[in-house]
Scaffold this motif. Structure first.
Motif, PDB file in Angstrom:
ATOM      1  N   UNK A 318       0.767  -1.233   0.000  1.00 18.35           N
ATOM      2  CA  UNK A 318       0.000   0.000   0.000  1.00 18.35           C
ATOM      3  C   UNK A 318       0.799   1.283   0.000  1.00 18.35           C
ATOM      4  N   UNK A 319       2.107   1.207   0.254  1.00 22.28           N
ATOM      5  CA  UNK A 319       2.886   2.441   0.312  1.00 22.28           C
ATOM      6  C   UNK A 319       3.308   2.942  -1.049  1.00 22.28           C
ATOM      7  N   UNK A 320       2.351   3.190  -1.898  1.00 20.94           N
ATOM      8  CA  UNK A 320       2.622   3.641  -3.267  1.00 20.94           C
ATOM      9  C   UNK A 320       2.560   5.165  -3.284  1.00 20.94           C
ATOM     10  N   UNK A 321       3.623   5.786  -2.808  1.00 18.79           N
ATOM     11  CA  UNK A 321       3.644   7.212  -2.506  1.00 18.79           C
ATOM     12  C   UNK A 321       4.018   8.025  -3.743  1.00 18.79           C
ATOM     13  N   UNK A 322       3.372   9.161  -3.906  1.00 19.97           N
ATOM     14  CA  UNK A 322       3.657  10.048  -5.037  1.00 19.97           C
ATOM     15  C   UNK A 322       4.841  10.957  -4.738  1.00 19.97           C
ATOM     16  N   UNK A 323       5.434  11.491  -5.786  1.00 20.26           N
ATOM     17  CA  UNK A 323       6.525  12.447  -5.634  1.00 20.26           C
ATOM     18  C   UNK A 323       5.978  13.790  -5.143  1.00 20.26           C
ATOM     19  N   UNK A 324       6.890  14.639  -4.682  1.00 22.51           N
ATOM     20  CA  UNK A 324       6.495  15.962  -4.220  1.00 22.51           C
ATOM     21  C   UNK A 324       6.753  16.129  -2.737  1.00 22.51           C
ATOM     22  N   UNK A 325       6.325  17.263  -2.163  1.00 20.98           N
ATOM     23  CA  UNK A 325       6.548  17.510  -0.739  1.00 20.98           C
ATOM     24  C   UNK A 325       5.916  16.405   0.109  1.00 20.98           C
ATOM     25  N   UNK A 326       6.659  15.911   1.080  1.00 20.77           N
ATOM     26  CA  UNK A 326       6.155  14.832   1.918  1.00 20.77           C
ATOM     27  C   UNK A 326       4.939  15.313   2.710  1.00 20.77           C
ATOM     28  N   UNK A 327       3.839  14.593   2.597  1.00 22.56           N
ATOM     29  CA  UNK A 327       2.622  14.975   3.300  1.00 22.56           C
ATOM     30  C   UNK A 327       1.523  13.979   3.023  1.00 22.56           C
ATOM     31  N   UNK A 328       0.418  14.155   3.732  1.00 23.69           N
ATOM     32  CA  UNK A 328      -0.696  13.235   3.607  1.00 23.69           C
ATOM     33  C   UNK A 328      -1.287  13.161   2.226  1.00 23.69           C
ATOM     34  N   UNK A 329      -1.167  14.232   1.455  1.00 21.15           N
ATOM     35  CA  UNK A 329      -1.778  14.217   0.123  1.00 21.15           C
ATOM     36  C   UNK A 329      -0.968  13.402  -0.886  1.00 21.15           C
ATOM     37  N   UNK A 330       0.181  12.855  -0.488  1.00 21.49           N
ATOM     38  CA  UNK A 330       0.980  12.007  -1.388  1.00 21.49           C
ATOM     39  C   UNK A 330       0.626  10.526  -1.242  1.00 21.49           C
TER      40      UNK A 330
END
Length: 406
Positions: A318-330
């Motif tokens: 599930x940790x398929x995180x998007x690029x960009x500033x680290x935050x909940x919206x990623x």
């Protein structure tokens, strides 16, 4: 090729019916798997054309990473060419796509040598540069006399600096004004073995910044004001650069924008084409834009593998995180069953992701949406193509075709 006629119905507007329908259609598949809702993809592709109001759109491949989907969208009138993110990817795509612009500079010597050794690829691919160092590197790999003429575009930096807020945008190019762009353009024109054909400018502080914050209307007003200021400033900067470059070279294209700035970028008279990609799959980041709302064309499904406490269900992966500033919206967004929430101290994990908010059992399935771009395709070999409540085949991701570009 995936047929993409504009759909008459928009079932995704009713999540309570749409997501259970996706789960029912894919009941025979074992998670983790990805889903591509074909009608939603088609709706997004046509909606982006409506928003572009006649300006051609170049497809940003990093946001899909599915070759069949890329070629299917490009078959629609109004879409043309690819903005690639890797020269090796560009060389691969150029076998079937005749207009590929590299969105970023490259220092991949092997790929540069391969480009210089292939006259057809050199005709189809445009390199991106923002300094003399990029030209020098190409010449060091393959001297001008030993290669075909290479197509080159310049990237104009479109970020802005404001009092109090400071630097806004992305730090992509040292060409921060028209004078710098024109000076590099003159160097490209002067040097043997290169041909200046285009200019690109990506206004990330407009295209990539959400502007809907619920009850926080004061912050929304600040974002709106910053976007207006940025649009005015970058439009002037780009126009000056284009005017100067057209005096020294015959530009084939001036590229700008992204999914989040289609309207404002297409209104710039100096722009000849737009870029869009993320809006085709409709990641959940775009739920927070005021001017448009893409359909959720892509999703992925994970299994509940344990229930460590009452009211807590743990997903496999599930940790398929998007690029960009680290935050909940990623993070990926759990969308079905409704009401699921991350554990504050654990969040989305590489191997497990605990969620609370629904009565789930081992073996149950959860649908999640990615944030903005090609995150699922980096982890999946294929997407299941869902249309009319059934799986109508699969389509391979880059990874599924054995391609792992940076």
């Amino acid at each position: 090729m995936i047929p993409l006629p504009e759909p008459a119905a928009t079932p995704w507007r009713d999540p309570a019916a749409f997501w259970p329908g996706v789960l029912e259609a894919t009941a025979a598949l074992d998670p983790p798997f990805g889903v591509l809702a074909v009608d939603a993809l088609a709706w997004n592709a046509h909606d982006l054309l409506r928003r572009a109001a006649g300006t051609p759109i170049r497809l940003a491949s990093k946001s899909l990473r599915v070759r069949e989907a890329i070629e299917s969208v490009l078959a629609l009138p109004g879409w043309h060419g690819v903005l690639a993110y890797s020269l090796r990817e560009a060389l691969w795509l150029a076998a079937t796509v005749d207009d590929v612009v590299l969105g970023y500079p490259t220092v991949d010597r092997g790929a540069i040598a391969a480009l210089a050794a292939d006259e057809e690829a050199a005709r189809r691919i445009t390199l991106m540069v923002d300094s003399v160092a990029h030209l020098d590197l190409v010449d060091a790999v393959v001297p001008p006399g030993a290669r075909p003429q290479l197509r080159v575009a310049l990237e104009l930096d479109m970020s802005i600096d404001l009092p109090v807020l400071g630097h806004l945008g992305v730090r992509r190019s040292p060409l921060t004004d028209s004078a710098a762009a024109i000076a590099l353009g003159r160097e490209v024109v002067r040097r043997r073995g290169f041909r200046l054909v285009g200019l690109m400018g990506y206004e990330a502080q407009v295209a990539g910044v959400v502007d809907r914050y619920g009850a926080n209307r004061a912050y929304e007003r600040v974002v709106a004001a910053v976007k207006r200021r940025s649009i005015a400033e970058t439009t002037e900067r780009r126009a000056l650069a284009v005017a100067g470059l057209r005096r020294i070279a015959e530009l084939e294209f001036v590229n700008g924008g992204g999914t989040g700035s289609i309207e404002s970028t297409s209104a710039d008279a100096s722009v000849t084409e737009l870029t869009a990609g993320s809006g085709l799959l409709g990641g959940h980041l775009f739920d927070r834009y005021r001017a448009f709302r893409p359909a959720p064309a892509a999703a992925f499904v994970l299994s509940v593998v344990r229930t460590p406490a009452r009211g807590v269900a743990t997903l496999e992966g599930g940790g398929w995180i998007a690029s960009g500033p680290v935050g909940g919206d990623r993070r990926p967004l759990p969308v079905w069953p409704p009401g699921l929430a991350y554990q504050p101290r654990e969040q989305a994990g590489e191997v497990q992701t605990p969620l609370s908010g629904a009565d789930l059992r081992v073996g149950d399935r959860v649908v999640l949406r990615h944030t903005k771009s090609g995150e699922p395709a980096e982890r999946l070999a294929e997407y299941a193509l869902v249309r009319d409540g059934t799986v109508q085949g699969t389509t391979a991701t880059y990874r599924g075709e054995g391609r792992t570009f940076t």
